[in-house]
Design a protein around this motif. Structure first.
Motif, PDB file in Angstrom:
ATOM      1  N   LEU A   1       0.804  -1.223   0.000  1.00  0.00           N
ATOM      2  CA  LEU A   1       0.000   0.000   0.000  1.00  0.00           C
ATOM      3  C   LEU A   1       0.843   1.281   0.000  1.00  0.00           C
ATOM      4  O   LEU A   1       0.545   2.210  -0.744  1.00  0.00           O
ATOM      5  CB  LEU A   1      -0.952  -0.016   1.200  1.00  0.00           C
ATOM      6  N   PRO A   2       1.907   1.366   0.818  1.00  0.00           N
ATOM      7  CA  PRO A   2       2.666   2.637   0.837  1.00  0.00           C
ATOM      8  C   PRO A   2       3.408   2.944  -0.461  1.00  0.00           C
ATOM      9  O   PRO A   2       3.821   4.074  -0.661  1.00  0.00           O
ATOM     10  CB  PRO A   2       3.669   2.438   1.980  1.00  0.00           C
TER      11      PRO A   2
ATOM     12  N   PRO B   1       2.627   3.380  -3.774  1.00  0.00           N
ATOM     13  CA  PRO B   1       2.186   4.520  -4.599  1.00  0.00           C
ATOM     14  C   PRO B   1       1.821   5.773  -3.793  1.00  0.00           C
ATOM     15  O   PRO B   1       1.457   6.782  -4.385  1.00  0.00           O
ATOM     16  CB  PRO B   1       0.938   3.965  -5.308  1.00  0.00           C
ATOM     17  N   VAL B   2       1.925   5.727  -2.469  1.00  0.00           N
ATOM     18  CA  VAL B   2       1.543   6.887  -1.660  1.00  0.00           C
ATOM     19  C   VAL B   2       2.683   7.908  -1.664  1.00  0.00           C
ATOM     20  O   VAL B   2       3.822   7.555  -1.380  1.00  0.00           O
ATOM     21  CB  VAL B   2       1.239   6.455  -0.207  1.00  0.00           C
ATOM     22  N   PRO B   3       2.391   9.181  -2.000  1.00  0.00           N
ATOM     23  CA  PRO B   3       3.443  10.195  -2.030  1.00  0.00           C
ATOM     24  C   PRO B   3       4.131  10.346  -0.668  1.00  0.00           C
ATOM     25  O   PRO B   3       3.483  10.220   0.369  1.00  0.00           O
ATOM     26  CB  PRO B   3       2.697  11.476  -2.391  1.00  0.00           C
TER      27      PRO B   3
ATOM     28  N   LEU C   1       5.159  12.956   0.833  1.00  0.00           N
ATOM     29  CA  LEU C   1       4.623  14.061   1.625  1.00  0.00           C
ATOM     30  C   LEU C   1       3.440  13.599   2.469  1.00  0.00           C
ATOM     31  O   LEU C   1       3.274  13.990   3.627  1.00  0.00           O
ATOM     32  CB  LEU C   1       4.216  15.199   0.682  1.00  0.00           C
ATOM     33  N   LEU C   2       2.602  12.728   1.856  1.00  0.00           N
ATOM     34  CA  LEU C   2       1.419  12.246   2.549  1.00  0.00           C
ATOM     35  C   LEU C   2       1.775  11.400   3.762  1.00  0.00           C
ATOM     36  O   LEU C   2       1.157  11.513   4.821  1.00  0.00           O
ATOM     37  CB  LEU C   2       0.657  11.369   1.559  1.00  0.00           C
ATOM     38  N   VAL C   3       2.784  10.553   3.592  1.00  0.00           N
ATOM     39  CA  VAL C   3       3.232   9.728   4.711  1.00  0.00           C
ATOM     40  C   VAL C   3       3.744  10.630   5.826  1.00  0.00           C
ATOM     41  O   VAL C   3       3.480  10.389   7.011  1.00  0.00           O
ATOM     42  CB  VAL C   3       4.327   8.744   4.254  1.00  0.00           C
TER      43      VAL C   3
ATOM     44  N   VAL D   1       2.758  13.677   6.483  1.00  0.00           N
ATOM     45  CA  VAL D   1       1.604  14.302   7.136  1.00  0.00           C
ATOM     46  C   VAL D   1       0.964  13.321   8.121  1.00  0.00           C
ATOM     47  O   VAL D   1       0.682  13.663   9.280  1.00  0.00           O
ATOM     48  CB  VAL D   1       0.565  14.771   6.088  1.00  0.00           C
ATOM     49  N   ALA D   2       0.758  12.076   7.678  1.00  0.00           N
ATOM     50  CA  ALA D   2       0.173  11.066   8.566  1.00  0.00           C
ATOM     51  C   ALA D   2       1.065  10.841   9.779  1.00  0.00           C
ATOM     52  O   ALA D   2       0.581  10.711  10.914  1.00  0.00           O
ATOM     53  CB  ALA D   2      -0.028   9.754   7.805  1.00  0.00           C
TER      54      ALA D   2
ATOM     55  N   TYR E   1       9.300   3.566   6.395  1.00  0.00           N
ATOM     56  CA  TYR E   1       7.928   3.132   6.119  1.00  0.00           C
ATOM     57  C   TYR E   1       7.653   3.133   4.606  1.00  0.00           C
ATOM     58  O   TYR E   1       6.990   2.240   4.082  1.00  0.00           O
ATOM     59  CB  TYR E   1       6.962   4.084   6.834  1.00  0.00           C
TER      60      TYR E   1
ATOM     61  N   PHE F   1      13.432  16.378   0.765  1.00  0.00           N
ATOM     62  CA  PHE F   1      13.027  17.779   0.757  1.00  0.00           C
ATOM     63  C   PHE F   1      11.700  17.972   1.488  1.00  0.00           C
ATOM     64  O   PHE F   1      11.654  18.518   2.593  1.00  0.00           O
ATOM     65  CB  PHE F   1      12.928  18.242  -0.698  1.00  0.00           C
ATOM     66  N   GLU F   2      10.591  17.465   0.902  1.00  0.00           N
ATOM     67  CA  GLU F   2       9.302  17.723   1.523  1.00  0.00           C
ATOM     68  C   GLU F   2       9.102  16.950   2.826  1.00  0.00           C
ATOM     69  O   GLU F   2       8.408  17.424   3.717  1.00  0.00           O
ATOM     70  CB  GLU F   2       8.152  17.467   0.545  1.00  0.00           C
TER      71      GLU F   2
END
Lengths: 255, 279
Positions: free
Chosen positions: B106-107, B109-111, B113-115, B117-118, B155, B218-219
């Motif tokens: 699952l992780p 294709p997750v950007p 930055l999103l990880v 934030v979570a 992760y 960076f992000e």
């Protein structure tokens, strides 16, 4: 070898540990009031979604979508012939081509974006959609070629040969033989290309500083308003979830 | 006859090169242009004479030295932990069902930055983990060691490495293990002499890719990392925000250094992958 009960539980736990953390985004996005130390929100609501869809963020969403679609389309058109000759091993020195494909993938996008800005300033491309598309292309094109090349090989060539033998014109052959044969890989390449552009932070910031893109708009909210950040994150996550659903469906019915 | 064959071969090679030209040409132009642009910005300030000032400024800046140290530390930690964890997970997962594997991947294709934030929502002071456990044993958000950044990359990259490893642990490997077991090899011996040689190269190539990724972080550090020290990309961003004229040059010099480091890693990865594929 039979899998033991312990192994099965361990596998399930591991998988959950990787999947679960993302669920917090859903809860946070719809939590209008969530004071510590409560484990669940006190008030549910749409405040986050409403704020996420108003003002700059909505504009950023559409710009990101437009850039990702255009970049992917350009990358597919440019990448198709290259993927084909690489997949059919027709290049004399493929290692050079692969190196050229690997380098932009590994060099930080913020670095390439900042370097391109030097020229884009002169060409009037800074803060324009075309400028951002060109900057994203540096990362998207290699991914598209690398994924797409696995579609080509002796099988596709043999099918096309049969099409030729049965008298199909080149364009018909492409439409009715080649395209269906490579369709699953083409879809995968398109989706990956879209995702790479969609997630791009560094090059968007460097080249399109004045034009809001979704990830660039989202980041400051992490400190200022986590609910809006979570709502934007869900929006940001949507393509990845769609990709997962499509892969799951493709896995169940191959081809 | 032979001459005609050679001519046809040459024509065919030319056609292949012509087909690859649009993609490779655009990449060369954009990527090469980006590197040349960064080099130019680092040497020629806006409306000025060529100078080495930007490079000198980097050389004498203790904040830059801190940034290099911090970036290398985060890169090394993330890469080693991801590789070790991926190896363990792959060994446990190799006979798992499709559903479990899908959850695990699952992780991928997750950007990033999103990880990040979570991760902030879970790990920040007053975040979910804090509430559930009544206090965290260590600081993971905006901590000086960059452990939050490392956690996000572990992760994100572990599932990617697991997929690479699982691809190398196919049916053929299982058959060879079976054969080794029949000849009386213990579980440890099978792991050392049958499994490890098969997965070593994908693990190393994957590790290099992960290292190159983290090197340009960076992000993720912008979201969950400390405000000081910055990673190299953050250092470059801060330079452009600090001094509008000289800052661009310093930023370009910094980014050029990360680009060169990543390019060297890319060359290494391609060479290793090529050797593994048998030339």
């Amino acid at each position: 070898m039979v899998e033991t009960r312990v192994q099965r539980v361990l596998g399930g736990l591991l998988a959950t540990a990787f999947a679960l953390p993302l669920l917090v985004l859903v809860v946070r996005a719809f939590a209008d009031r969530w004071r510590a130390p409560a484990l669940l929100p006190q008030d549910w609501g749409m405040r986050g979604i409403e704020l996420a869809f108003s003002g700059q963020a909505a504009e950023a969403f559409w710009t990101s979508l437009l850039v990702a679609v255009v970049t992917t389309a350009v990358a597919l058109v440019l990448g198709w012939p290259a993927a084909r000759v690489l997949g059919e091993r027709r290049l004399k020195r493929p290692a050079i081509a692969f190196l050229l494909l690997a380098m932009p993938l590994l060099v930080p996008p913020y670095a390439t974006g900042a370097g391109l800005t030097e020229w884009f300033l002169r060409l009037g491309l800074v803060d324009t959609v075309s400028g951002i598309v060109l900057a994203h292309l540096v990362g998207v094109l290699p991914y598209v070629v690398v994924v797409l090349l696995s579609a080509f090989g002796p099988e596709v060539t043999a099918l096309e040969e049969m099409g030729r033998a049965s008298g199909l014109a080149p364009l018909q052959r492409w439409r009715w033989v080649t395209l269906p044969a490579v369709a699953p890989t083409l879809a995968a390449a398109a989706f990956l290309g879209f995702l790479v552009s969609w997630s791009q932070y560094g090059s968007s910031l460097a080249v399109g500083g004045g034009r809001p893109m979704l990830p660039v708009v989202m980041l400051p909210f992490v400190r200022s308003d986590p609910q809006v950040a979570a709502a934007l994150a869900l929006l940001f996550l949507a393509p990845a979830i769609a990709a997962l659903a499509l892969t799951a469906r493709a896995a169940r019915s191959p081809l | 006859m032979e001459a005609r064959g050679a001519a046809r071969l040459r024509a065919e090679r030319r056609r292949a090169l012509l087909a690859a030209a649009p993609a490779l040409g655009v990449l060369t132009l954009l990527f090469g242009g980006a590197l040349a642009g960064a080099a130019r910005t680092s040497l020629v300030p806006l409306g000025g004479e060529p100078t080495l000032d930007a490079w000198r400024a980097l050389y004498g800046d203790p904040a830059f030295a801190d940034s290099v140290r911090f970036t290398l530390q985060v890169t090394l930690l993330s890469t080693l932990l991801s590789c070790a964890l991926a190896m363990l997970v792959a060994l446990v997962m190799r006979r798992r069902s499709v559903v479990v594997r899908a959850l695990l991947s699952l992780p991928v294709p997750v950007p990033h930055l999103l990880v990040a934030v979570a991760a902030v929502l879970w790990l920040a002071p007053g975040g979910l983990a804090d509430r559930a456990l009544g206090g965290l044993p260590l600081t993971l958000v905006r901590d000086d060691l960059g452990l939050g950044v490392v956690l996000v990359y572990v992760y994100k990259e572990t599932p990617f490495l697991v997929l690479l490893l699982l691809a190398a642990m196919g049916e053929a490997l299982a058959a060879r293990e079976e054969a080794a077991a029949v000849h009386g090899a213990s579980q440890w011996q099978r792991l050392r002499w049958v499994v490890w040689p098969a997965v070593r190269t994908p693990l190393v190539v994957g590790g290099i890719v992960v290292a190159a990724f983290v090197l340009g972080a960076f992000e993720v550090p912008l979201t969950i990392g400390p405000s000081y020290p910055p990673t190299l990309s953050e250092f470059a961003l801060q330079a452009t925000q600090g001094d509008l004229l000289a800052g661009e040059g310093v930023a370009a010099a910094t980014l050029l250094l990360t680009a060169v480091a990543s390019t060297l890693l890319a060359i290494l990865a391609v060479r290793l992958a090529k050797d593994a594929a048998g030339g």
